[in-house]
Motif scaffolding. Sequence first.
Motif, short mmCIF file in Angstrom:
data_model
loop_
_atom_site.label_atom_id
_atom_site.label_comp_id
_atom_site.label_asym_id
_atom_site.label_seq_id
_atom_site.Cartn_x
_atom_site.Cartn_y
_atom_site.Cartn_z
N PHE A 100 0.80 -1.22 0.00
CA PHE A 100 0.00 0.00 0.00
C PHE A 100 0.84 1.28 0.00
CE2 PHE A 100 0.94 -0.32 4.48
CZ PHE A 100 0.88 0.97 4.96
N THR A 101 2.14 1.16 0.25
CA THR A 101 2.99 2.34 0.31
C THR A 101 3.62 2.69 -1.03
OG1 THR A 101 4.92 1.03 0.98
CG2 THR A 101 3.55 1.92 2.74
N SER A 102 3.31 1.95 -2.10
CA SER A 102 3.89 2.24 -3.41
C SER A 102 2.95 1.79 -4.52
CB SER A 102 5.25 1.55 -3.58
OG SER A 102 5.69 1.64 -4.92
N ILE A 103 2.39 2.76 -5.27
CA ILE A 103 1.54 2.42 -6.40
C ILE A 103 2.35 1.68 -7.46
CG2 ILE A 103 0.17 3.37 -8.30
CD1 ILE A 103 -1.25 3.54 -5.66
N GLY A 104 3.63 2.10 -7.63
CA GLY A 104 4.48 1.48 -8.63
C GLY A 104 4.62 -0.02 -8.41
N THR B 64 10.83 3.64 9.98
CA THR B 64 9.61 3.93 9.23
C THR B 64 8.66 4.75 10.09
OG1 THR B 64 8.57 1.86 9.97
CG2 THR B 64 9.80 1.80 7.90
N ALA B 65 7.75 5.45 9.44
CA ALA B 65 6.79 6.30 10.18
C ALA B 65 5.46 6.31 9.45
CB ALA B 65 7.33 7.72 10.30
N GLN B 66 4.37 6.32 10.22
CA GLN B 66 3.04 6.32 9.63
C GLN B 66 2.74 7.59 8.86
OE1 GLN B 66 0.91 3.70 9.56
NE2 GLN B 66 2.60 2.57 10.51
N TYR B 67 3.45 8.67 9.17
CA TYR B 67 3.18 9.94 8.49
C TYR B 67 3.93 10.06 7.17
CZ TYR B 67 7.55 11.37 10.82
OH TYR B 67 8.85 11.45 11.27
N ARG B 68 4.69 9.02 6.80
CA ARG B 68 5.35 9.02 5.49
C ARG B 68 4.97 7.73 4.77
NH1 ARG B 68 11.82 9.62 3.88
NH2 ARG B 68 11.41 10.27 1.73
N VAL B 69 4.04 7.85 3.82
CA VAL B 69 3.52 6.68 3.13
C VAL B 69 4.07 6.67 1.70
CG1 VAL B 69 1.46 5.40 2.44
CG2 VAL B 69 1.44 6.78 4.53
N SER B 70 5.21 6.04 1.54
CA SER B 70 5.85 5.92 0.24
C SER B 70 6.95 4.88 0.34
CB SER B 70 6.44 7.27 -0.22
OG SER B 70 7.49 7.68 0.64
N LYS B 71 7.52 4.54 -0.81
CA LYS B 71 8.69 3.67 -0.85
C LYS B 71 9.79 4.40 -1.61
CE LYS B 71 6.67 -0.91 -0.36
NZ LYS B 71 6.46 -2.24 -0.95
N ASN C 241 8.27 6.61 -4.65
CA ASN C 241 6.97 6.36 -5.27
C ASN C 241 5.93 6.28 -4.15
OD1 ASN C 241 5.20 3.60 -6.65
ND2 ASN C 241 5.06 5.69 -7.38
N TYR C 242 4.88 7.07 -4.29
CA TYR C 242 3.89 7.15 -3.22
C TYR C 242 2.81 6.09 -3.40
CZ TYR C 242 6.02 11.47 -1.67
OH TYR C 242 6.91 12.39 -1.17
N GLY C 243 2.24 5.67 -2.27
CA GLY C 243 1.24 4.62 -2.27
C GLY C 243 -0.17 5.15 -2.28
N VAL C 244 -1.11 4.33 -1.81
CA VAL C 244 -2.52 4.73 -1.74
C VAL C 244 -2.64 5.90 -0.77
CG1 VAL C 244 -4.86 3.97 -1.22
CG2 VAL C 244 -3.20 2.34 -2.14
N GLY C 245 -3.11 7.03 -1.26
CA GLY C 245 -3.18 8.21 -0.41
C GLY C 245 -1.81 8.61 0.10
#
Length: 460
Positions: free
Chosen positions: A22-26, A301-308, A345-349
Motif C-alpha cells: 500500500f505504500t507504493s503504487i508502482g 519507518t513512520a506512519q506519516y510518510r507513506v511511500s517507498k 513512489n507514493y502509495g494509496v493516499g
Amino acid sequence: MALYWLVLGLFFQTLHAHVDFFTSIGQMTDLLYTEKDLVTSLKDYIRAEESKLQQVKQWAEKLDSLTATAVQDPEGFLGHPVNAFKLMKRLNSEWADLESLVLKDTTDGFISNLTVQRQYFPTDEDQTGAAKALLRLQDTYKLSANVLSAGDLPDPSHQRANSNLKYFEFQLEKQRKAEEAEGKKEVQEKEKKKVDKRDVQMKRSKDPLPERKRYEQLCRGEGVKMTRRRSSRLFCRYYDNGRNPRLILAPVKEEDEWDRPRIVRYHDIISDYEISKVKELAKPRLRRATVHDPITGKLTTAQYRVSKSAWLTAYEHPVIETINQRIEDLTGLEMDTAEELQVANYGVGGQYEPHFDFGRKDEPDAFKELGTGNRIATWLFYMSDVPAGGATVFPDVGAAVWPKKGTAVFWYNLFASGEGDYSTRHAACPVLVGNKWVSNKWIHERGQEFRRPCGLSETE
C-alpha cells in the motif's frame, strides 16, 4: 545439501514477498499482473471442468435413451446377445471409467498457481493501510463517503470557493492584511529580511489556524494567497548560471514559484528517457521510506510518510551521473558530498506530513554518520503528472507547488550563517488520483566553502 539451499532460498523469497504494497503504487501494479495470471489460470480450470461435465452429460444422455428403451421389454432386449454383452461391458468397465472421469481433479493447476502466488498477496497490514488512506483522503479533501465510494473524485488543484466556511474566510482575510503590512515593511527594510526561528515559532503560536488545517487547505488548493506586490516580483527567465559552459548554448527555463523562502522551478529539466531509466533502476529496490529518528539518530519507518524509496549512485548508470552534474551546474553546489539520488513512489493516499529537511539544533546527531554537515539545500524532480493531489506545500508561508512531469524545484534549507530556515517546513500532500514519482538530492554543507551558490541569494 542442494535441498537445503532450495528450501532456504524459498524461505527468504517468502520473507521478501510480504512487503507493504500500500505504500507504493508502482509496486502495487505488480499485483494487477498477479491477479490477471490467476484469472487466466481460473479460466483454464473452468474450461477443464466444462469439458469434463460435457463428457458426463453426453454419457448420461446416451444411457438415458438406451435404458428407457431397454426397460420397456427387458427380456426381449437382453435376448439379443450383443445387448447382453454391452450391458456386461458397461457395468464392468465403462461405469468405472466414468467414475474415474468424475473423480478426476482438474483443480491441480489452478490450486498450485494460487498457492505460489499467495506468497505475493497483500497482508492484513496492507488492507488496513489502504483503508486508513481512504479515510485520510476523505478528511484532507473533504470528500463524502458517497463520493468516495462512487469513485467520483474531484480535482483539488483548483480553487473550490463553495467549500470555504465563513470562519476560514474571516481568518484568511486577517492573514491577507497581515501579508500586505509585511510587504510595506519589507520595502522599508530593503525588501528582504531574514526569518529566524523565534519569529516563526511566534507566528505559529499566534496563527488562528493550526498547522494541520493550513496543510489540508493548501492540499485542496485553498489557503493564503501571495499579495499582488509580492507576486509582481516573481519572474520566468532563461537561466545559464553565470554562463556555465554546459548551459550557454542550452539555457534552462527557470520560474519563480515563491519568494520567501525562494523556491524556483526548472522546466523540461529531465527527459522522458531519463525518467524511465531512473524508475527502471529504482523499482526493484523500492523499500518503505524511512525518516531520521531525532532521539536515536537512526532511520525508521513512520506512519506519516507513506511511500517507498530507493537510492541510486552515480556509478550505477551514466544517466544518474548526468543528472547529478546537471544539478551541480544549475545550483553551483558540490555534489560529491550530497546524498545519493533518492527515488520515491507514493502509495494509496501517499503523503509525507509537514517536516524539515535539515537537522535542527535539538538534533545535533541527525546527519552525524554522513560527516558532511547539515542539509543546505533540497532539489526535487517531479517524474510524473498527478491528476489530483500530491502537491508539495509549505504551511508556514502558504506556498503550494503542484507536480508537473519533467520539472524540478529547488530551495535552500539554511541561511548563509548556517542557521536553519524554518519557513522551509514542507509536506507532500496525499495523492488523491494518480501515481506520484519523485526523486531528490539533499545537498550538504561540506564542500561548499569555496563555492558560489547561484540562482538563489545566500542572504535569504
